[in-house]
Design a protein around this motif. Structure first.
Motif, PDB file in Angstrom:
ATOM      1  N   THR A 162      24.717  65.744  73.437  1.00 40.01           N
ATOM      2  CA  THR A 162      23.370  65.538  72.915  1.00 40.01           C
ATOM      3  C   THR A 162      23.429  64.709  71.639  1.00 40.01           C
ATOM      4  O   THR A 162      24.259  64.955  70.775  1.00 40.01           O
ATOM      5  CB  THR A 162      22.677  66.882  72.644  1.00 40.01           C
ATOM      6  N   GLU A 163      22.556  63.717  71.531  1.00 35.11           N
ATOM      7  CA  GLU A 163      22.500  62.822  70.382  1.00 35.11           C
ATOM      8  C   GLU A 163      21.469  63.305  69.375  1.00 35.11           C
ATOM      9  O   GLU A 163      20.482  63.943  69.745  1.00 35.11           O
ATOM     10  CB  GLU A 163      22.077  61.418  70.846  1.00 35.11           C
ATOM     11  N   PRO A 164      21.666  62.969  68.116  1.00 39.78           N
ATOM     12  CA  PRO A 164      20.623  63.260  67.123  1.00 39.78           C
ATOM     13  C   PRO A 164      19.355  62.488  67.489  1.00 39.78           C
ATOM     14  O   PRO A 164      19.424  61.461  68.149  1.00 39.78           O
ATOM     15  CB  PRO A 164      21.203  62.745  65.813  1.00 39.78           C
ATOM     16  N   GLY A 165      18.254  62.956  67.054  1.00 39.25           N
ATOM     17  CA  GLY A 165      17.010  62.247  67.347  1.00 39.25           C
ATOM     18  C   GLY A 165      15.955  63.174  67.909  1.00 39.25           C
ATOM     19  O   GLY A 165      14.815  62.810  68.071  1.00 39.25           O
ATOM     20  N   GLY A 166      16.390  64.367  68.191  1.00 42.76           N
ATOM     21  CA  GLY A 166      15.418  65.365  68.575  1.00 42.76           C
ATOM     22  C   GLY A 166      15.172  65.495  70.044  1.00 42.76           C
ATOM     23  O   GLY A 166      15.472  64.627  70.840  1.00 42.76           O
ATOM     24  N   GLU A 167      14.626  66.622  70.366  1.00 41.54           N
ATOM     25  CA  GLU A 167      14.242  66.924  71.735  1.00 41.54           C
ATOM     26  C   GLU A 167      12.762  66.616  71.913  1.00 41.54           C
ATOM     27  O   GLU A 167      12.012  66.555  70.946  1.00 41.54           O
ATOM     28  CB  GLU A 167      14.517  68.395  72.042  1.00 41.54           C
ATOM     29  N   PHE A 168      12.393  66.425  73.147  1.00 42.86           N
ATOM     30  CA  PHE A 168      11.007  66.134  73.471  1.00 42.86           C
ATOM     31  C   PHE A 168      10.566  67.040  74.597  1.00 42.86           C
ATOM     32  O   PHE A 168      11.213  67.106  75.632  1.00 42.86           O
ATOM     33  CB  PHE A 168      10.851  64.659  73.869  1.00 42.86           C
ATOM     34  N   ARG A 169       9.480  67.736  74.370  1.00 42.79           N
ATOM     35  CA  ARG A 169       8.908  68.618  75.386  1.00 42.79           C
ATOM     36  C   ARG A 169       7.889  67.841  76.196  1.00 42.79           C
ATOM     37  O   ARG A 169       7.111  67.073  75.657  1.00 42.79           O
ATOM     38  CB  ARG A 169       8.222  69.807  74.720  1.00 42.79           C
ATOM     39  N   GLY A 170       7.913  68.092  77.484  1.00 43.96           N
ATOM     40  CA  GLY A 170       6.978  67.428  78.371  1.00 43.96           C
ATOM     41  C   GLY A 170       5.728  68.245  78.596  1.00 43.96           C
ATOM     42  O   GLY A 170       5.483  69.261  77.941  1.00 43.96           O
ATOM     43  N   TRP A 171       4.952  67.832  79.575  1.00 44.04           N
ATOM     44  CA  TRP A 171       3.642  68.408  79.883  1.00 44.04           C
ATOM     45  C   TRP A 171       3.748  69.910  80.078  1.00 44.04           C
ATOM     46  O   TRP A 171       4.578  70.391  80.833  1.00 44.04           O
ATOM     47  CB  TRP A 171       3.074  67.740  81.131  1.00 44.04           C
ATOM     48  N   ALA A 172       2.924  70.650  79.391  1.00 51.04           N
ATOM     49  CA  ALA A 172       2.814  72.108  79.491  1.00 51.04           C
ATOM     50  C   ALA A 172       4.145  72.819  79.251  1.00 51.04           C
ATOM     51  O   ALA A 172       4.350  73.927  79.712  1.00 51.04           O
ATOM     52  CB  ALA A 172       2.235  72.506  80.851  1.00 51.04           C
TER      53      ALA A 172
END
Length: 72
Positions: free
Chosen positions: A16-26
């Motif tokens: 996993t790279e730095p830069g954060g996670e992203f949550r998708g729809w719902a």
């Protein structure tokens, strides 16, 4: 979901790279930038959905986008 995402990264031998996670729809998807064992950038997205709904654009969106952008 984070625990399962980390498990998938380990199973696929990506970091996993730095830069954060992203949550998708719902909150059904969790994606993050990763690096492959060869050092190539990639994206790892984990999807949570009932097995009966394992079809359609939630599942086909990434391959369809890659085909549209890069052909093949």
């Amino acid at each position: 979901m984070r625990v399962h995402h980390a498990h998938a990264a380990t199973a696929l031998s990506v970091q996993t790279e730095p830069g954060g996670e992203f949550r998708g729809w719902a909150g059904r998807t969790l994606g993050a930038p990763v690096r492959t064992a060869d050092g190539e950038p990639a994206w790892l997205r984990l999807v949570s959905a009932p097995e009966a709904k394992a079809e359609g654009k939630l599942w086909d969106g990434a391959p369809d986008a890659q085909h549209a952008c890069f052909g093949g």
